[in-house]
Design a protein around this motif. Structure first.
Motif, short mmCIF file in Angstrom:
data_model
loop_
_atom_site.label_atom_id
_atom_site.label_comp_id
_atom_site.label_asym_id
_atom_site.label_seq_id
_atom_site.Cartn_x
_atom_site.Cartn_y
_atom_site.Cartn_z
N ILE A 118 0.83 -1.21 0.00
CA ILE A 118 0.00 0.00 0.00
C ILE A 118 0.86 1.25 0.00
CG2 ILE A 118 -1.62 1.34 1.41
CD1 ILE A 118 -2.84 -1.40 2.28
N LYS A 119 1.90 1.26 0.83
CA LYS A 119 2.78 2.43 0.88
C LYS A 119 3.59 2.57 -0.41
CE LYS A 119 3.17 2.52 5.93
NZ LYS A 119 4.06 2.44 7.11
N GLN A 120 4.04 1.46 -0.96
CA GLN A 120 4.82 1.52 -2.21
C GLN A 120 3.96 2.02 -3.37
OE1 GLN A 120 6.38 -2.56 -2.21
NE2 GLN A 120 8.43 -1.74 -1.86
N VAL A 121 2.72 1.57 -3.44
CA VAL A 121 1.83 2.06 -4.48
C VAL A 121 1.59 3.56 -4.32
CG1 VAL A 121 -0.55 1.96 -5.35
CG2 VAL A 121 0.72 -0.15 -4.98
N GLY A 122 1.47 4.00 -3.07
CA GLY A 122 1.33 5.42 -2.82
C GLY A 122 2.49 6.22 -3.38
N GLU A 123 3.69 5.69 -3.25
CA GLU A 123 4.87 6.36 -3.82
C GLU A 123 4.83 6.33 -5.35
OE1 GLU A 123 8.30 4.55 -2.15
OE2 GLU A 123 7.96 5.33 -0.13
N LEU A 124 4.38 5.20 -5.90
CA LEU A 124 4.29 5.06 -7.36
C LEU A 124 3.41 6.13 -8.00
CD1 LEU A 124 3.77 1.28 -8.28
CD2 LEU A 124 5.53 2.79 -9.20
N VAL A 125 2.30 6.43 -7.32
CA VAL A 125 1.27 7.28 -7.94
C VAL A 125 1.15 8.63 -7.25
CG1 VAL A 125 0.00 5.28 -8.76
CG2 VAL A 125 -0.57 6.24 -6.52
N ALA A 126 2.16 8.98 -6.45
CA ALA A 126 2.25 10.31 -5.82
C ALA A 126 1.10 10.59 -4.86
CB ALA A 126 2.35 11.40 -6.88
N THR A 127 0.71 9.58 -4.10
CA THR A 127 -0.28 9.76 -3.03
C THR A 127 0.30 9.17 -1.73
OG1 THR A 127 -1.37 7.68 -3.61
CG2 THR A 127 -2.25 9.72 -4.60
N LYS A 128 1.54 9.50 -1.48
CA LYS A 128 2.28 8.88 -0.39
C LYS A 128 1.60 9.10 0.96
CE LYS A 128 6.99 8.67 1.48
NZ LYS A 128 8.39 9.17 1.32
N ALA A 129 1.16 10.32 1.25
CA ALA A 129 0.57 10.61 2.55
C ALA A 129 -0.74 9.85 2.75
CB ALA A 129 0.34 12.11 2.69
N LYS A 130 -1.58 9.85 1.72
CA LYS A 130 -2.86 9.14 1.81
C LYS A 130 -2.64 7.64 1.98
CE LYS A 130 -7.33 8.55 1.56
NZ LYS A 130 -8.21 8.91 2.69
N ALA A 131 -1.70 7.08 1.23
CA ALA A 131 -1.41 5.65 1.34
C ALA A 131 -0.90 5.30 2.73
CB ALA A 131 -0.40 5.23 0.28
N ALA A 132 -0.03 6.15 3.28
CA ALA A 132 0.50 5.90 4.62
C ALA A 132 -0.62 5.96 5.66
CB ALA A 132 1.58 6.92 4.95
N GLN A 133 -1.56 6.87 5.47
CA GLN A 133 -2.70 6.98 6.40
C GLN A 133 -3.54 5.71 6.36
OE1 GLN A 133 -5.75 9.77 5.23
NE2 GLN A 133 -6.41 10.09 7.33
N ILE A 134 -3.80 5.18 5.16
CA ILE A 134 -4.56 3.95 5.02
C ILE A 134 -3.82 2.79 5.69
CG2 ILE A 134 -5.37 2.21 3.36
CD1 ILE A 134 -6.06 4.53 1.47
N ALA A 135 -2.53 2.67 5.38
CA ALA A 135 -1.74 1.56 5.94
C ALA A 135 -1.66 1.65 7.46
CB ALA A 135 -0.34 1.57 5.33
N ASP A 136 -1.46 2.83 7.98
CA ASP A 136 -1.34 3.00 9.44
C ASP A 136 -2.66 2.70 10.14
OD1 ASP A 136 1.29 3.69 9.06
OD2 ASP A 136 0.98 5.85 9.31
N THR A 137 -3.77 3.08 9.51
CA THR A 137 -5.08 2.80 10.10
C THR A 137 -5.35 1.30 10.10
OG1 THR A 137 -5.92 4.95 9.36
CG2 THR A 137 -7.55 3.28 9.96
#
Length: 268
Positions: A118-137
């Motif tokens: 989830i975090k890596q995909v966030g980096e791929l598509v420039a949504t790093k903060a949102k992906a980290a929030q999803i993963a952390d939740t």
């Protein structure tokens, strides 16, 4: 756009024109993640099994099934990024696509690997903060699951004719552990098994998944005569096998499932 290098979960290096604007997802759980990351416009192609969210499923171009991709349709969409999975997609088709397009491949057998994806995909598509929030939740919700002091011995069916079950070293097996079950199988991956062999393992609970095989009430009745002392129930396969943002909903589902089973279980 600038060229940027990423490493996927197989350790492969891919170069993409960053930011990707034409993304094809070949995996239902990762498709749902992309939409939850806000990429409604960027995702241009999905598989016929990428059913969530429903409004996007209706609108997007379908490029075949996860293991039966229509390569010509993919070419016509001219993606600048394809997101695939080692297990869910067919190796030969993915290798063919890598000759023409950047293909990022996930490889997921545990919750930890899903969170990394989830975090890596966030980096791929420039949504790093949102992906980290999803993963952390997701992690916090799983951390709040109360571990079972007495895991229920369970068998998790994924297919019929022949019967196939989820074994060790699978994402489903990891989810079983988190949700209060002990997998009765010792074999890895998805072994075929006959009911007589399974009888000897004496599962307390038999879980019939709604996918990939659509088990129904009639299958409970068929199996009950072989396992009269086991509690047999249908379970939501998406909760046990989807490793994207659907994991936000899984801990609550697992908690309720375990509570209901311990109330109804004929063997105490």
């Amino acid at each position: 756009m600038q060229n940027k290098t990423f490493t996927d979960q197989l350790g492969r290096t891919i170069n993409i024109n960053y930011l990707p604007k034409r993304i094809i997802s070949l995996v239902p759980s990762q498709t749902e993640l992309l939409f939850d990351l806000g990429l409604d416009e960027e995702v241009v192609g999905i598989t016929k099994f990428c059913i969530h969210p429903k409004e996007q499923f209706k609108k997007k171009v379908k490029i075949g099934g996860t293991k039966t991709l229509n390569i010509d349709k993919i070419r016509a969409l001219n993606p600048d990024l394809i997101i695939a999975n080692k297990e869910e997609n067919q190796q030969e088709q993915i290798e063919a696509l890598t000759q023409e397009f950047p293909v990022w491949i996930s490889d997921i057998n545990t919750l930890a690997e899903a969170l990394t994806m989830i975090k890596q995909v966030g980096e791929l598509v420039a949504t790093k903060a949102k992906a980290a929030q999803i993963a952390d939740t997701i992690k916090a919700n799983f951390d709040n699951l109360i571990p079972s002091s007495k895991p229920l011995k369970a068998a998790y069916f994924i297919w019929k004719d022949p019967y196939m079950l989820a074994g060790k070293h699978t994402f489903i097996d990891d989810m079983l552990t988190y949700s209060g079950f002990e997998n009765v199988l010792s074999e890895s991956r998805y072994p075929e098994i006959d009911l007589e062999t399974l009888q000897q393992l004496q599962p307390q609970v038999i879980l019939l998944s709604t996918e990939p095989y659509p088990f129904k009430q009639k299958h409970i009745e068929e199996l009950q005569k072989y396992f009269p002392r086991a509690f047999i129930t249908l379970v939501d396969g998406e909760m046990f096998s989807w490793y994207g943002s659907r994991l936000l909903k899984a801990p609550a589902y697992f908690s309720n499932l375990y509570k209901n089973l311990t109330i109804n279980l004929p063997i105490k």
